[in-house]
Design an enzyme around this catalytic site. Structure first.
Site, PDB file in Angstrom:
ATOM      1  N   GLU A  63       8.016   2.583  -6.006  1.00  0.00           N
ATOM      2  CA  GLU A  63       8.073   2.224  -4.527  1.00  0.00           C
ATOM      3  C   GLU A  63       8.385   3.243  -3.619  1.00  0.00           C
ATOM      4  OE1 GLU A  63       7.651   0.062  -2.472  1.00  0.00           O
ATOM      5  OE2 GLU A  63       8.224  -1.946  -2.982  1.00  0.00           O
ATOM      6  N   ASP A  64       7.770   2.858  -2.608  1.00  0.00           N
ATOM      7  CA  ASP A  64       8.087   4.070  -1.077  1.00  0.00           C
ATOM      8  C   ASP A  64       9.353   3.812  -0.830  1.00  0.00           C
ATOM      9  OD1 ASP A  64       7.573   1.389  -0.203  1.00  0.00           O
ATOM     10  OD2 ASP A  64       5.877   2.016   1.180  1.00  0.00           O
ATOM     11  N   ASP A 121       3.899   3.082   6.871  1.00  0.00           N
ATOM     12  CA  ASP A 121       3.037   2.864   8.070  1.00  0.00           C
ATOM     13  C   ASP A 121       3.939   2.123   8.999  1.00  0.00           C
ATOM     14  OD1 ASP A 121       3.069   0.236   6.488  1.00  0.00           O
ATOM     15  OD2 ASP A 121       1.948  -0.276   8.220  1.00  0.00           O
ATOM     16  N   LYS A 128       0.824  -1.138   0.172  1.00  0.00           N
ATOM     17  CA  LYS A 128      -0.057  -0.159   0.020  1.00  0.00           C
ATOM     18  C   LYS A 128       0.865   1.243   0.227  1.00  0.00           C
ATOM     19  CE  LYS A 128      -3.161  -2.376   2.982  1.00  0.00           C
ATOM     20  NZ  LYS A 128      -3.771  -2.206   4.509  1.00  0.00           N
ATOM     21  N   GLY A 129       2.253   1.012   0.695  1.00  0.00           N
ATOM     22  CA  GLY A 129       2.883   2.556   0.940  1.00  0.00           C
ATOM     23  C   GLY A 129       3.119   3.476  -0.209  1.00  0.00           C
ATOM     24  N   PHE A 136      13.664   3.021  11.268  1.00  0.00           N
ATOM     25  CA  PHE A 136      12.320   2.849  10.826  1.00  0.00           C
ATOM     26  C   PHE A 136      11.690   4.112  10.473  1.00  0.00           C
ATOM     27  CE2 PHE A 136       7.989   1.439  10.584  1.00  0.00           C
ATOM     28  CZ  PHE A 136       8.111   0.384   9.521  1.00  0.00           C
TER      29      PHE A 136
END
Ligand code: IMP
Ligand code: MG
Length: 185
Positions: free
Chosen positions: A105-106, A165, A49-50, A158
């Site tokens: 891509e994220d 998320d 989803k990112g 992170f």
């Protein structure tokens, strides 16, 4: 990439990349990538989803005709480490044989997710496959990945926000930031 903006969310420790920095970089990448594909038949595919927020802003900087498509793969769940086990939850709707595939891509962390996806997608014989990722963690790469376009390098921490998320939270933050350690506990 240093920013003195104050986070407006109690769980965010610091902002690494501001909304303005992201928009400026996506404008440059949109221009560059449009030049690269001028006159070609391109399928732009985001990994859910990112990447949905990256794609939405990036797409508005493209000046080429392209078809958009989406893939979804299994995520870490509420963990912050890649398992290396990837499942395709939703496949492309488009037949990519003979067409140029641009994957959006994220973030690329270990690279294991994309590495698996690439193997799968190459078997479908596209004319080419290129990767654009808003973020990469260069210290973390465990596999050789042909990432042609990168937004920013981030440290081995992170990060959340701008589509990314932690346990499905923080995706709507307009910047990329780190979480306070107590949030993981
Ligand atoms: P990789 O397989 O380790 O490269 O991880 C790929 C996917 O893990 C990314 O597309 C994200 O969905 C997720 N991910 C990796 N690092 C982060 C992070 O720092 N924050 C949020 N999600 C992450
Ligand atoms: Mg992702």
């Amino acid at each position: 990439m240093t920013s003195h903006a104050e986070p407006d969310h109690p769980d965010i420790e610091k902002i690494l990349i501001t909304h303005e920095e992201i928009q400026a970089r996506l404008a440059v990448l949109g221009e560059e990538i449009s030049q690269h594909y001028r006159g070609e038949e391109v399928v732009t595919a985001a990994v859910l989803k990112g990447a949905f927020i990256v794609l939405a802003d990036f797409a508005r900087n493209l000046s080429i005709d392209t078809v958009f498509d989406f893939m979804a793969v299994s995520s870490y769940g509420a963990s912050t480490k890649s398992s290396g086990v990837v499942r395709i939850l939703k496949d492309l709707d488009t037949d990519i044989e003979g067409r140029h595939l641009l994957i959006v891509e994220d973030i690329i962390d270990s690279g294991l997710t994309l590495s698996y996806l690439l193997k799968n997608l190459r078997a479908r014989k596209p004319a080419s496959i290129e990767i654009m990722s808003l973020l990469v963690k260069p210290d973390q790469l465990q596999v050789e990945l042909p990432v042609r376009w990168t937004g920013f390098e981030v440290p081995n921490e992170f990060v959340v926000g701008y589509g990314l998320d932690y346990a499905e939270k923080y995706r709507t933050l307009p910047y990329i930031g780190t979480l306070k350690p107590e949030v993981y506990a």
